[in-house]
Write an enzyme that holds these catalytic residues in place. Structure first.
Site, PDB file in Angstrom:
ATOM      1  N   ARG A  95       0.869  -1.183   0.000  1.00 25.11           N
ATOM      2  CA  ARG A  95       0.000   0.000   0.000  1.00 25.11           C
ATOM      3  C   ARG A  95       0.900   1.225   0.000  1.00 25.11           C
ATOM      4  NH1 ARG A  95      -5.818  -0.575   2.700  1.00 25.11           N
ATOM      5  NH2 ARG A  95      -6.293  -2.548   1.704  1.00 25.11           N
TER       6      ARG A  95
ATOM      7  N   LYS B 108       1.815  -2.771  11.972  1.00 21.76           N
ATOM      8  CA  LYS B 108       1.093  -1.787  12.784  1.00 21.76           C
ATOM      9  C   LYS B 108      -0.008  -1.119  11.962  1.00 21.76           C
ATOM     10  CE  LYS B 108       3.931   0.486  15.368  1.00 21.76           C
ATOM     11  NZ  LYS B 108       4.909   1.468  15.852  1.00 21.76           N
TER      12      LYS B 108
ATOM     13  N   LYS C 169      10.816   3.169   7.794  1.00 21.51           N
ATOM     14  CA  LYS C 169      11.440   3.820   8.959  1.00 21.51           C
ATOM     15  C   LYS C 169      12.745   4.467   8.509  1.00 21.51           C
ATOM     16  CE  LYS C 169      10.480   4.157  13.420  1.00 21.51           C
ATOM     17  NZ  LYS C 169       9.153   4.088  14.028  1.00 21.51           N
TER      18      LYS C 169
ATOM     19  N   SER D 226      -1.143  10.448  12.439  1.00 20.59           N
ATOM     20  CA  SER D 226      -0.367  10.866  11.260  1.00 20.59           C
ATOM     21  C   SER D 226      -1.193  10.675  10.000  1.00 20.59           C
ATOM     22  CB  SER D 226       0.923  10.041  11.143  1.00 20.59           C
ATOM     23  OG  SER D 226       1.952  10.635  11.904  1.00 20.59           O
TER      24      SER D 226
END
Ligand code: NAD
Length: 468
Positions: A62, A90, A102, A359
């Site tokens: 995604r 997550k 990350k 976010s």
């Protein structure tokens, strides 16, 4: 491979065994798709320093990919890969439609002035732009350990300099200051999410009976490791909104304990004045900061870094519930021990997902170019006023001004953000708990959370027809 990445993959394998998914598909989900390691020079004083940094995109099933940027001397490729991997699961668990990523910059922020940190952050951003590793539809960083809204503002500004005229540029990074296209409630989001998640977990009587605890947060004793962005807000909200008793906290300089409770606001004032949490009136200093993990308490919230509860100290952990506010604070081996002892471990990939959830709201706000609540706030207020007026007319009684204000308020951005976060944390907990209940061989919430993530991610791949 670091312990951390090994731990994440061990947990993955344990859950994968319950899914019946094809091995090839599981291998594709598990792999880190893109790893960008960079070294760049930055002039610090009269010298040039070569800075080592990373951005890892774990999965692009995604888009955009999403995950924070860590500034720490301990940053290394395996750590960033482990953190990026966790982000994919997550996002799936809390139904945030992103892949995981990350970033990490191997520096100790304490050793640099704000001006030097700005130089490093801007140069790191420029490297990401050069390799197409950042953008509102590509990869969207956010704050993590050692970074905050200030760094995110520098990232946005650098991006805008390179990409002048890009209409959705503000969505290239989240966790920005509210005045710089940020969203209200992002700063507290991870800590608040921890609060909503634990509050939900302790609301089930059958689960609490097994732990020998009553339901509800009020009066429960809590210990918190790390009073940074996540730990401070968690402690503060547990105390103010949950009526929990914060009996112990630890920071870089040490740990303190007071069985009657530590007032978090007063403690932060004390730290500002003295530079330390130690010697706080009414509390005892502990010999070592890591003793916070071993105090007598109902709920332990490790909110600093990974690998804190390990095989060498797990037997001394006395908490009945461990809420992994940090990423990877309990190693896979130590978690096995806790579960054997009947401790409830609420896994990182669920319990600290409040940050990425808000976010996501910030990114949506940036793409829509409008504050949440702007269209409906007044409309709702007027409708509620009419309803209250009708009740007054029909009953012949007058509703007090304070009550009327409360009843007729239209939602502001902060109300909507908190409501979206609360809904996300509650519904995701139910999904995880239901899987654990349904699958008799699943004995812990982490495995159930992984299964929840794997079911969702695999259906994306299967829909693409890549796997049978
Ligand atoms: P932060 O830098 O704001 O705060 C971390 C705090 O922990 C610092 O104040 C530091 O001094 C303290 N600390 C470090 N080592 C310690 C130790 N051994 N004992 C006690 N205190 C110690 O970082 P943060 O953003 O709060 O992140 C903390 C953890 O939460 C990390 O694992 C991060 O990946 C995770 N996390 C953060 C977010 C977020 O939105 N910021 C979201 C999800 C997960």
């Amino acid at each position: 491979m670091s312990n951390f990445l090994e731990s994440v993959n061990t947990n993955f394998d344990k859950a994968a065994a319950h899914t019946g998914l094809p091995e090839g598909l599981l291998n594709q989900i598990k792999a880190c798709n893109s790893v960008y390691q960079m070294n760049f020079p930055v002039k610090i004083g009269k010298e040039y320093k070569v800075i080592e940094a990373y951005r890892v995109q774990h999965s692009q099933h995604r888009l955009p990919t999403k995950g924070g940027i860590r500034f720490s001397q301990k940053v290394n490729q395996d750590e960033v890969m482990a953190l990026a991997t966790l982000m994919t699961y997550k996002c799936a668990i809390v139904d945030v439609p992103f892949g995981g990523a990350k970033g990490g910059v191997k520096i100790s922020p304490r050793e640099y002035t704000p001006a030097q940190l700005q130089k490093i952050t801007r140069r790191y951003t420029a490297e990401l732009i050069r390799k197409n590793f950042i953008g509102p539809g590509i990869d969207v960083p956010a704050p993590d350990y050692g970074t905050g809204a200030r760094e995110m503002a520098w990232i946005l500004d650098t991006y805008m300099q390179f990409k002048g005229g890009e209409i959705d540029a503000a969505g290239c990074v989240t966790g920005k200051p509210v005045t710089q296209h940020g969203i209200r409630g992002r700063g507290e989001a991870t800590g608040r999410g921890v609060y909503y998640g634990v509050r939900e977990a302790v609301s089930f009587k059958d689960d609490m009976d097994k732990l020998g605890l009553t339901t509800g947060l009020a009066g429960k004793t809590v210990a918190v490791q790390g009073l940074g962005n996540v730990g401070f807000h968690a402690a503060d909200i547990f105390q103010k909104e949950g009526d929990a008793i914060i009996v112990s906290v630890a920071e870089y300089e040490g740990a303190i304990y007071n069985e009657k409770g530590i007032d978090i606001d007063a403690l932060m004032k004390h730290r500002k004045k003295t530079g330390s949490i130690l010697d706080f009136p009414g509390a005892k200093n502990m010999k070592q900061r890591k003793q916070v993990l071993e105090v007598e308490c109902d709920i332990l919230i490790p909110a600093a870094l990974e690998n804190q509860i390990r095989i060498d100290n797990v037997d001394r952990v006395k908490a009945k519930i461990v809420a992994e506010a940090a990423n990877g604070p309990v190693t896979a081996e130590a978690a096995e021990k806790l579960i054997e002892r009947g401790v409830m471990v609420i896994p990182d990939m669920y319990i600290n997902a409040g940050g990425v959830t808000v976010s996501y709201f910030e990114w949506l706000k940036n793409l829509s170019h409008m504050r949440f609540g702007r269209m409906e706030k007044r409309f709702n207020h007027n409708t509620y006023m009419n309803l209250v007026g009708l009740v007054e007319r029909l009953t012949g009684k007058t509703i007090g001004a304070k009550e009327k204000d409360f009843l007729t308020r239209g939602a502001d951005e902060i109300d909507l953000v908190r409501s979206g976060l609360e809904e996300t944390m509650i519904s995701s907990y139910h999904q995880i708990r239901d899987i654990k209940k349904r699958k008799k061989k699943v004995t812990d919430l982490r495995t159930a959370a992984f299964i929840s993530a794997l079911n969702k991610i695999s259906s994306d791949y299967l829909a693409l027809g890549i796997f049978p």
